[in-house]
Design a protein around this motif. Structure first.
Motif, PDB file in Angstrom:
ATOM      1  N   SER A   3       0.837  -1.202   0.000  1.00 20.01           N
ATOM      2  CA  SER A   3       0.000   0.000   0.000  1.00 20.01           C
ATOM      3  C   SER A   3       0.869   1.247   0.000  1.00 20.01           C
ATOM      4  CB  SER A   3      -0.911   0.002   1.239  1.00 20.01           C
ATOM      5  OG  SER A   3      -1.832  -1.059   1.181  1.00 20.01           O
ATOM      6  N   ALA A   4       2.069   1.116  -0.507  1.00 23.44           N
ATOM      7  CA  ALA A   4       3.014   2.234  -0.521  1.00 23.44           C
ATOM      8  C   ALA A   4       3.025   2.919  -1.876  1.00 23.44           C
ATOM      9  CB  ALA A   4       4.419   1.740  -0.187  1.00 23.44           C
ATOM     10  N   GLY A   5       3.329   4.220  -1.846  1.00 19.97           N
ATOM     11  CA  GLY A   5       3.574   4.952  -3.078  1.00 19.97           C
ATOM     12  C   GLY A   5       5.059   4.936  -3.352  1.00 19.97           C
ATOM     13  N   SER A   6       5.437   5.196  -4.590  1.00 16.11           N
ATOM     14  CA  SER A   6       6.853   5.166  -4.951  1.00 16.11           C
ATOM     15  C   SER A   6       7.172   6.306  -5.905  1.00 16.11           C
ATOM     16  CB  SER A   6       7.199   3.828  -5.612  1.00 16.11           C
ATOM     17  OG  SER A   6       8.522   3.839  -6.107  1.00 16.11           O
ATOM     18  N   ALA A   7       8.253   7.022  -5.605  1.00 16.64           N
ATOM     19  CA  ALA A   7       8.759   8.080  -6.492  1.00 16.64           C
ATOM     20  C   ALA A   7      10.239   7.807  -6.708  1.00 16.64           C
ATOM     21  CB  ALA A   7       8.544   9.453  -5.874  1.00 16.64           C
ATOM     22  N   ARG A   8      10.603   7.428  -7.911  1.00 15.42           N
ATOM     23  CA  ARG A   8      11.988   7.071  -8.210  1.00 15.42           C
ATOM     24  C   ARG A   8      12.538   7.976  -9.303  1.00 15.42           C
ATOM     25  NH1 ARG A   8      11.679   0.430  -8.543  1.00 15.42           N
ATOM     26  NH2 ARG A   8      10.918   0.066  -6.431  1.00 15.42           N
ATOM     27  N   GLY A   9      13.792   8.345  -9.166  1.00 11.00           N
ATOM     28  CA  GLY A   9      14.407   9.224 -10.153  1.00 11.00           C
ATOM     29  C   GLY A   9      15.712   8.664 -10.660  1.00 11.00           C
ATOM     30  N   VAL A  10      16.025   8.946 -11.924  1.00  6.07           N
ATOM     31  CA  VAL A  10      17.286   8.522 -12.510  1.00  6.07           C
ATOM     32  C   VAL A  10      17.685   9.511 -13.593  1.00  6.07           C
ATOM     33  CG1 VAL A  10      16.256   7.058 -14.303  1.00  6.07           C
ATOM     34  CG2 VAL A  10      18.548   6.560 -13.470  1.00  6.07           C
ATOM     35  N   ILE A 112       9.512  18.206  -5.523  1.00  3.96           N
ATOM     36  CA  ILE A 112      10.841  17.665  -5.845  1.00  3.96           C
ATOM     37  C   ILE A 112      11.681  18.729  -6.544  1.00  3.96           C
ATOM     38  CG2 ILE A 112      12.095  15.915  -7.168  1.00  3.96           C
ATOM     39  CD1 ILE A 112       9.627  14.092  -6.831  1.00  3.96           C
ATOM     40  N   ALA A 113      11.082  19.454  -7.496  1.00  9.67           N
ATOM     41  CA  ALA A 113      11.798  20.508  -8.222  1.00  9.67           C
ATOM     42  C   ALA A 113      12.229  21.619  -7.273  1.00  9.67           C
ATOM     43  CB  ALA A 113      10.919  21.067  -9.329  1.00  9.67           C
ATOM     44  N   LEU A 114      11.355  21.965  -6.325  1.00 11.96           N
ATOM     45  CA  LEU A 114      11.674  23.025  -5.361  1.00 11.96           C
ATOM     46  C   LEU A 114      12.875  22.625  -4.508  1.00 11.96           C
ATOM     47  CD1 LEU A 114      10.927  25.685  -3.883  1.00 11.96           C
ATOM     48  CD2 LEU A 114       9.442  24.319  -2.416  1.00 11.96           C
ATOM     49  N   GLU A 115      12.860  21.401  -4.003  1.00  8.04           N
ATOM     50  CA  GLU A 115      13.946  20.943  -3.142  1.00  8.04           C
ATOM     51  C   GLU A 115      15.260  20.815  -3.905  1.00  8.04           C
ATOM     52  OE1 GLU A 115      13.755  20.633   0.032  1.00  8.04           O
ATOM     53  OE2 GLU A 115      11.578  20.760   0.340  1.00  8.04           O
ATOM     54  N   ALA A 116      15.177  20.488  -5.189  1.00  7.46           N
ATOM     55  CA  ALA A 116      16.386  20.334  -6.008  1.00  7.46           C
ATOM     56  C   ALA A 116      16.810  21.652  -6.647  1.00  7.46           C
ATOM     57  CB  ALA A 116      16.151  19.288  -7.091  1.00  7.46           C
ATOM     58  N   ASN A 117      15.979  22.700  -6.478  1.00  7.31           N
ATOM     59  CA  ASN A 117      16.254  24.022  -7.050  1.00  7.31           C
ATOM     60  C   ASN A 117      16.358  23.963  -8.575  1.00  7.31           C
ATOM     61  OD1 ASN A 117      16.716  26.807  -7.055  1.00  7.31           O
ATOM     62  ND2 ASN A 117      18.934  26.568  -6.872  1.00  7.31           N
ATOM     63  N   PHE A 156      18.121  12.237  -0.385  1.00  2.59           N
ATOM     64  CA  PHE A 156      17.140  12.994  -1.169  1.00  2.59           C
ATOM     65  C   PHE A 156      16.072  12.038  -1.708  1.00  2.59           C
ATOM     66  CE2 PHE A 156      15.249  15.120  -4.728  1.00  2.59           C
ATOM     67  CZ  PHE A 156      15.323  16.482  -4.457  1.00  2.59           C
ATOM     68  N   ARG A 157      16.504  10.882  -2.202  1.00  2.00           N
ATOM     69  CA  ARG A 157      15.559   9.923  -2.766  1.00  2.00           C
ATOM     70  C   ARG A 157      14.647   9.346  -1.687  1.00  2.00           C
ATOM     71  NH1 ARG A 157      17.307   8.762  -8.002  1.00  2.00           N
ATOM     72  NH2 ARG A 157      19.370   9.607  -8.440  1.00  2.00           N
ATOM     73  N   LYS A 158      15.181   9.183  -0.479  1.00  2.00           N
ATOM     74  CA  LYS A 158      14.327   8.748   0.635  1.00  2.00           C
ATOM     75  C   LYS A 158      13.304   9.833   0.965  1.00  2.00           C
ATOM     76  CE  LYS A 158      17.604   5.650   2.958  1.00  2.00           C
ATOM     77  NZ  LYS A 158      18.399   5.422   4.197  1.00  2.00           N
ATOM     78  N   ASP A 159      13.764  11.094   0.938  1.00  2.00           N
ATOM     79  CA  ASP A 159      12.850  12.207   1.226  1.00  2.00           C
ATOM     80  C   ASP A 159      11.704  12.256   0.210  1.00  2.00           C
ATOM     81  OD1 ASP A 159      14.396  12.937   3.375  1.00  2.00           O
ATOM     82  OD2 ASP A 159      15.504  14.491   2.298  1.00  2.00           O
ATOM     83  N   MET A 160      11.983  11.873  -1.036  1.00  2.00           N
ATOM     84  CA  MET A 160      10.951  11.874  -2.070  1.00  2.00           C
ATOM     85  C   MET A 160       9.765  10.994  -1.667  1.00  2.00           C
ATOM     86  SD  MET A 160      13.401  11.777  -5.472  1.00  2.00           S
ATOM     87  CE  MET A 160      12.142  11.068  -6.527  1.00  2.00           C
ATOM     88  N   GLN A 161      10.052   9.869  -0.991  1.00  2.00           N
ATOM     89  CA  GLN A 161       8.975   8.978  -0.560  1.00  2.00           C
ATOM     90  C   GLN A 161       8.126   9.659   0.518  1.00  2.00           C
ATOM     91  OE1 GLN A 161       9.215   6.511  -2.740  1.00  2.00           O
ATOM     92  NE2 GLN A 161      11.230   7.398  -3.206  1.00  2.00           N
ATOM     93  N   ASP A 162       8.785  10.431   1.398  1.00  2.00           N
ATOM     94  CA  ASP A 162       8.054  11.150   2.443  1.00  2.00           C
ATOM     95  C   ASP A 162       7.167  12.237   1.838  1.00  2.00           C
ATOM     96  OD1 ASP A 162       9.223   9.647   4.479  1.00  2.00           O
ATOM     97  OD2 ASP A 162      10.954  10.979   4.592  1.00  2.00           O
TER      98      ASP A 162
END
Length: 342
Positions: A3-10, A112-117, A156-162
């Protein structure tokens, strides 16, 4: 059932961006797992930038800081963000209004864009595959000229899940924070429960199961047709044979019951077949996601190799500088000693 959401970046190179855009906009080859009858439900929330557009933008951002060389041809000029949902909450998400779905996707990308500037350069929601998901795209360098490959660290990638949980959970109350497999194993969970049935096994087993189930359906259809034919024959005989009418009627009733029982069995088999075909479709979608993940990993490996090469070059330069400084120090010490003697 997750029941988890996932946001992954590469990170993605210019060539990879072109392939991503073709897939996301459904241009060129359409994979078999895509239901083209439902593609009209997809939404282009932010039209993805092309590889050349991103290259120019990243090159301009990179030029803000001092660099020793020009940007490499295989530099990551974008970050591809996959937003997806565990099986346990996919139906809950699909039940939301499409406009709300798009709004949630956009909010997460904006965070995500805001946090990554950096800025969003693309976002497409797909609803023509088995599982709902969205493909986001970020400019590969931030506004200070730093590549996102250095900004999007493990933390950062862990924060994306939060951030995803924070944005989506008010609308999907069952959504949970995903737990890393290493943590689940550390808690004592059996390894078998953390491993899904492999795509290769599904490819091998499910088509055979479906074929077998279709064979059962064919046999049942033949059985129904046979008993209906015999029942009709018995009814006609009952009309013609007055003295044997009762026996003929009983035979007709027997054949009718057999046909009815076969229909009920066939209905159950059809439900099982639909379940198997749904599972196969889900497996093909999972295979596509795995292939996409493989591309992402390939991108991360390329970035790591590039970073390693840069570090090795910098290390070699530092060693050269150290040797030069040592020689200079020795020369100065020699001069100092000669002056002291004088």
């Amino acid at each position: 059932m997750s029941s988890a959401g996932s946001a992954r970046g590469v990170g993605r190179t210019t060539g990879q961006v072109a392939g991503d855009n073709d897939h996301e906009l459904r241009e060129g080859h359409i994979p078999d797992y895509v239901d083209e009858n439902r593609s009209y439900l997809n939404t282009v929330i932010v039209h993805p930038s092309t590889g050349s557009e991103l290259w120019k933008k990243c090159n301009a951002l990179r030029s803000q800081r001092e660099t020793k060389r020009a940007m490499k041809s295989n530099a990551c000029i974008a970050q591809s963000i996959m937003i997806s949902f565990g099986h346990g909450i996919q139906d809950d998400f699909k039940a939301l209004d499409i406009e709300l779905q798009n709004e949630l996707y956009l909010k997460l990308m904006q965070r995500i864009a805001l946090e990554a500037n950096t800025e969003i350069s693309g976002l497409v929601a797909h609803r023509d595959e088995t599982a709902p998901h969205a493909h986001g795209q970020l400019v590969g360098y931030n506004r200070d000229g730093t590549p996102l490959t250095k900004i999007m660290t493990r933390q950062f990638r862990k924060d994306m899940q939060d951030w995803m949980l924070e944005i989506f959970q008010p609308h999907i109350t069952q959504m949970e924070r995903g737990v890393a497999k290493s943590v689940r194993l550390a808690r004592g969970e059996k390894a078998a429960t953390t491993i899904n049935r492999s795509v290769a096994e599904l490819h091998k087993d499910l088509p055979k199961e479906i074929a077998a189930k279709k064979g059962v359906l064919d046999d049942l259809l033949a059985k129904i047709a046979k008993n209906e034919r015999l029942a009709e024959k018995a009814r006609l005989k009952a009309i013609d044979d007055g003295d044997q009418a009762d026996k003929a009627v009983k035979r007709a009733e027997t054949y009718g019951r057999r046909a009815k029982a076969a229909r009920e069995t066939m209905t159950a088999a059809e439900v099982e077949l639909a379940s198997l075909e749904s599972k196969l479709a889900g497996m093909r979608n999972e295979e596509a996601l795995l292939n996409d993940e493989l591309k992402r990993v390939d991108g991360e490996v390329a970035v790591s190799l590039e970073t390693l090469a840069e570090l090795e070059t910098a290390t070699a330069q530092k060693k050269t500088n150290i040797d030069r400084l040592r020689k200079k120090k020795a020369h100065l010490n020699a001069r100092l000693q000669s002056l002291s003697v004088a």
